[in-house]
Write an enzyme that holds these catalytic residues in place. Structure first.
Site: not given
Length: 524
Positions: A217-219, A221
């Site tokens: 998720q986020s970084a 991802s």
């Protein structure tokens, strides 16, 4: 004698028992796991008594000293049995929590499974955490995944200057070792090394090395996207779940959000300036300094002006996002990707004035586009302006992800599934905020102290089922779940959270406007 025989049979995977009852052999030595729970956890776990967790297993050597700013080296063998009861050291970070031990000897991972035999070959998922986090964070506990028959692994990786510094001397080192005249992306190479360790060792933990899905998720991802794209990981994965990450490569947000990168020229020049700022003239000297010299604040008002992120090095990161989509990624595998409603510019409960809204529109879109966006996202009063400000950013995420999916399909044969998450967890006022889906997809509500309701446990069971089905089969659908169709030319995505099922991306004229505007922007 019988106890020794039983132990021997268990080591061979013949006796079915929780794996914490025996010792596991890895390529670097033996490890002893422990029960994940000592009592019944809250929630809907049914196999909790069988769940074993191993914490702090080294997947690479220390990155200190001469190993700083180098590709991770294999972990050395250890003598005896490693008691994997506690999390290992975490990598240096500006946000490192004092409850953890911080060091450069931080490349370690954690494994959860409910397998009762080392021969079961269960599907595996590797979780990459978001920025300012660590694998030891309770939010990323893997027992909920393990309960559903998945072997779950998370790990630590280098960040900041220690993970992403590029420098001409480092480029020369890489050229001498692998023939690429570029540098940076050491944190990315850590991520690849963790995947390779899992591939080589996970069978001993009841996992199938040929059924590894990567997820983050986020970084995290971004890490997942890099694994998907990179030739250095080709053939190691069968699926990818990219939460709050990808968007149309024309979107200017690609420059600032999780998936951002810089070109090599920028990174090399910054590296020279950075060492000069640290009063050291060479990489050799910099490797002798304490690691704290290279931990720079990322938080205002004391945040540094340095930008340490991925570098387009044409080695770990092979090409621009647009070119990778056009040519095809190294790993053509099924994908789930999507966003939360209140992220990437959308702020739940926003209260701005009409003037502030107009100023934001002019800064974001400029020129002729301001009037076009104002027509479809009006701001005739403060309430409407606040709503429109949020809606255009939410639409931008949903539409941009859908466009990315359409581009992915042009060169890939594997399906892709897109979603929008809209459930606001209880006990907070940020709505369906960035990261708000994590507890639900991992089904680990037991590990945090939010005031969960029956509805939250039901949503978690559904979300986890979609994710687990995908990890097991490459398709999120299964018995009892609302059908989730793979992305196609229809302008729809899957709603997850407060409801489940297909929904339009946005109003048709808004989709058209966003597509037209994005095409006018520089490409990443």
């Amino acid at each position: 004698m019988m106890e020794k025989l039983a132990s021997a049979l268990m080591m061979c995977g013949i006796v079915n028992a929780a794996l914490y009852e025996g010792v596991i052999s890895t390529s670097h030595g033996q490890v002893q796991g422990h029960p994940a729970f000592n009592s019944t956890p809250n929630g809907n776990l049914t196999n909790w008594k069988d769940i074993t967790v191993w914490k702090g297993i080294p997947f690479a050597a220390s990155t200190a000293g001469e190993n700083r700013w180098k590709a991770p080296k294999p972990a050395g063998r250890w003598n005896g049995t490693l008691d994997a009861k506690n999390y290992g050291d975490i990598c240096p970070s500006t946000s490192s929590n004092s409850e953890y031990t911080i060091s450069e000897n931080c490349l370690n991972l954690n494994i959860w499974t409910s397998a009762t035999s080392t021969k079961q070959k269960r599907p595996v998922v590797m979780w990459s955490y978001p920025a300012y986090s660590t694998a030891a964070d309770a939010l990323f506990d893997g027992a909920g995944m393990a309960d559903a028959g998945v072997v779950y692994v998370n790990y630590n990786y280098r960040t900041g200057a220690l993970g992403w510094l590029a420098h001409p001397e480092l480029s020369q080192e890489r050229f001498n070792t692998v023939g690429f005249n570029s540098s940076g992306n050491y944190g990315m190479l850590d991520q690849f090394a963790a995947l390779k360790w899992i591939h080589d060792n996970i069978e001993a933990f009841g996992g199938d090395p040929n059924r590894i899905t990567v997820m983050g998720q986020s970084a995290g991802s971004a890490a997942t996207q890099h694994i998907l794209n990179s030739p250095l990981t080709k053939g190691l994965i069968v699926g990818a779940i990219i939460e709050s990450g990808v968007r149309d490569p024309h979107d200017p947000l690609c420059e600032t959000l999780a998936e951002n990168y810089r070109n090599l020229t920028f990174a090399l020049n910054q590296g020279l300036d950075y060492l000069a700022d640290k009063n050291t003239s060479s990489i050799a000297n910099a490797r002798k300094l304490d690691y704290t010299t290279f931990v720079d604040s990322d938080f205002p008002p004391t945040s540094s002006s340095w930008t340490f992120t991925a570098t387009l090095d044409h080695y770990a990161l092979p090409d621009t996002y647009e070119n990778t989509l056009r040519k095809g990624a190294a790993n053509d595998v099924p994908i789930i990707t999507g966003n939360t409603r209140d992220e990437s510019g959308a702020t739940y409960g926003l209260n701005i004035t009409i003037a502030e809204y107009f100023a934001d529109l002019n800064e974001t879109y400029s020129g002729q586009w301001v009037d076009k966006f104002l027509e479809l996202y009006p701001g005739n009063n403060a309430s409407q302006a606040s709503e429109s400000e949020n809606q255009q950013f939410t639409d931008r995420s949903i539409i941009g992800t859908w466009i990315w999916a359409q581009k992915w399909k042009q060169a890939a044969k594997s399906p892709i599934y897109t979603y929008i998450w809209d459930h606001a967890p209880p006990g907070q006022s940020q709505g369906a905020y960035h990261e708000s889906e994590i507890n639900y997809v991992l089904n680990n509500l037991y590990g945090t102290d939010s005031p969960w309701t029956d509805e939250d446990y039901e949503i978690a069971a559904t979300m986890n089922s979609y994710w687990v089905n995908f990890i097991k089969t490459g398709n999120p659908n299964g018995q009892g779940l609302t059908r989730w169709d793979k992305s196609n030319s229809k302008e729809i995505t899957q709603r997850l959270g407060d409801g489940f099922g297909p929904v339009p991306l946005a109003l048709a004229n808004r989709v058209k406007l966003m597509e037209e505007w994005l095409l006018t922007q520089p490409v990443w």
